[in-house]
Design an enzyme around this catalytic site. Sequence first.
Site, PDB file in Angstrom:
ATOM      1  N   ARG A  44      12.575 -45.004  16.000  1.00  0.00           N
ATOM      2  CA  ARG A  44      13.334 -45.734  14.795  1.00  0.00           C
ATOM      3  C   ARG A  44      14.460 -44.530  14.205  1.00  0.00           C
ATOM      4  O   ARG A  44      15.349 -44.974  14.093  1.00  0.00           O
ATOM      5  CB  ARG A  44      12.495 -46.080  13.732  1.00  0.00           C
ATOM      6  N   ASP A 149      12.706 -53.885  -4.297  1.00  0.00           N
ATOM      7  CA  ASP A 149      12.240 -53.121  -2.988  1.00  0.00           C
ATOM      8  C   ASP A 149      13.145 -51.760  -2.961  1.00  0.00           C
ATOM      9  O   ASP A 149      14.059 -51.470  -3.505  1.00  0.00           O
ATOM     10  CB  ASP A 149      12.434 -54.076  -1.776  1.00  0.00           C
TER      11      ASP A 149
HETATM   12  C1  LIG Z   1       4.787 -55.200   4.301  1.00  0.00           C
HETATM   13  S1  LIG Z   1       6.060 -55.487   2.874  1.00  0.00           S
HETATM   14  C2  LIG Z   1       5.241 -56.614   1.763  1.00  0.00           C
HETATM   15  C3  LIG Z   1       6.162 -57.737   1.479  1.00  0.00           C
HETATM   16  C4  LIG Z   1       5.535 -58.841   0.599  1.00  0.00           C
HETATM   17  N1  LIG Z   1       5.058 -58.165  -0.836  1.00  0.00           N
HETATM   18  C5  LIG Z   1       4.440 -59.363   1.221  1.00  0.00           C
HETATM   19  O1  LIG Z   1       3.154 -59.200   0.993  1.00  0.00           O
HETATM   20  O2  LIG Z   1       4.681 -60.216   2.079  1.00  0.00           O
HETATM   21  C6  LIG Z   1       6.051 -54.053   2.079  1.00  0.00           C
HETATM   22  C7  LIG Z   1       7.422 -53.595   1.584  1.00  0.00           C
HETATM   23  O3  LIG Z   1       7.169 -52.440   0.385  1.00  0.00           O
HETATM   24  C8  LIG Z   1       8.210 -51.889   0.430  1.00  0.00           C
HETATM   25  N2  LIG Z   1       8.035 -50.463  -0.215  1.00  0.00           N
HETATM   26  C9  LIG Z   1       7.724 -49.369   0.706  1.00  0.00           C
HETATM   27  N3  LIG Z   1       7.446 -48.230  -0.254  1.00  0.00           N
HETATM   28  C10 LIG Z   1       8.157 -48.685  -1.334  1.00  0.00           C
HETATM   29  C11 LIG Z   1       8.278 -47.942  -2.756  1.00  0.00           C
HETATM   30  N4  LIG Z   1       8.205 -46.565  -2.757  1.00  0.00           N
HETATM   31  N5  LIG Z   1       9.038 -48.623  -3.578  1.00  0.00           N
HETATM   32  C12 LIG Z   1       9.577 -49.815  -3.327  1.00  0.00           C
HETATM   33  N6  LIG Z   1       9.016 -50.503  -2.285  1.00  0.00           N
HETATM   34  C13 LIG Z   1       8.626 -49.778  -1.318  1.00  0.00           C
HETATM   35  C14 LIG Z   1       9.004 -51.696   1.747  1.00  0.00           C
HETATM   36  O4  LIG Z   1      10.260 -51.582   1.947  1.00  0.00           O
HETATM   37  C15 LIG Z   1       8.535 -53.390   2.366  1.00  0.00           C
HETATM   38  O5  LIG Z   1       9.700 -54.043   2.211  1.00  0.00           O
END
Ligand SMILES: C[S@@+](CC[C@H](N)C(=O)[O-])C[C@H]1O[C@@H](n2cnc3c(N)ncnc32)[C@H](O)[C@@H]1O
Length: 280
Positions: A44, A149
């Site tokens: 990546r 996010d």
């Molecule tokens: C797997 S997705 C989950 C999406 C949705 N909540 C679901 O369950 O379908 C995880 C998300 O968490 C976000 N994320 C990870 N670390 C984060 C942080 N420190 N602050 C805010 N968002 C974060 C990522 O960018 C990603 O979009």
Amino acid sequence: MVRERADGREFPFEWADFERLRQLSYSHSGIVVPDSKFQMFYTRLVKRLRALGLSSFGEYVEYLETHREAEFSHFINALTTNLTSFFREPHHFDFLRDTVIPQALENRVPRLRVWSAGCSTGEEPWSIAMTLAEHALPKGLRFEVLATDIDSNVLAQARAGIYPLNRLEGLDLETRRRWFQKGRGANADKARIKPELRQFVGFRQLNLIQPFRHTEPLDVIFCRNVVIYFDRPTKETLISRYADSLKPDGYLIMGHSESLHGISTRFRLIGRTVYQKQGG
Ligand SMILES: C[S@@+](CC[C@H](N)C(=O)[O-])C[C@H]1O[C@@H](n2cnc3c(N)ncnc32)[C@H](O)[C@@H]1O
């Protein structure tokens, strides 16, 4: 011409580079990167090295540290996992319809406030808004959804609300007709969220490991499949902030493989990964 090395990599990538980069991931976003992600990191981030015209990961680390403002969002965007879907774990949306809405009506709550924390490309907050628009609004209960996010790319997609048609495949025909507009011409393979739903959802970039404040207490927080990447101290701090942000009986909804067991005593489990704040 891109020259390959004996290990098949275009740039040298040593364990020390990986260690430094994952340490930066942790300190900036709370995301813990296991050893198994070594190759994923390389694959990546190599795109960033090319885009910036750098010749080693050492240079990239230096660049990242000296251009924090500009580069960190690219760095985090490259590392986060954004898997999501409309009405993922549908029982959580049934919970909104069958428990949250009737309780709010009984308690004469003027407006439901729901937060989708870690909203990725937006399927989660739009699903929340569809549920509330269908089941709360007709009963006179207003609502607003906040979607946040850390990753600016996914947030832009969430805000645009435009999805390839195959992302809608699990949705019933009625939901698709009611809430999506099919594209035409060059956009015939896409659909966008209808304008009438847009007014209910606000999007904002927010890093969950930094302190946050809401202007008013929330009724429900969806934080699903996000804390799975965090270690225990990060989880404990975040969950405590969630408790502070909720109304006294507010709900916290987690992902299917996540648990607050041993993390917080401020919530009690009341359903499938559904927690209720206790003790005010
Ligand atoms: C797997 S997705 C989950 C999406 C949705 N909540 C679901 O369950 O379908 C995880 C998300 O968490 C976000 N994320 C990870 N670390 C984060 C942080 N420190 N602050 C805010 N968002 C974060 C990522 O960018 C990603 O979009």
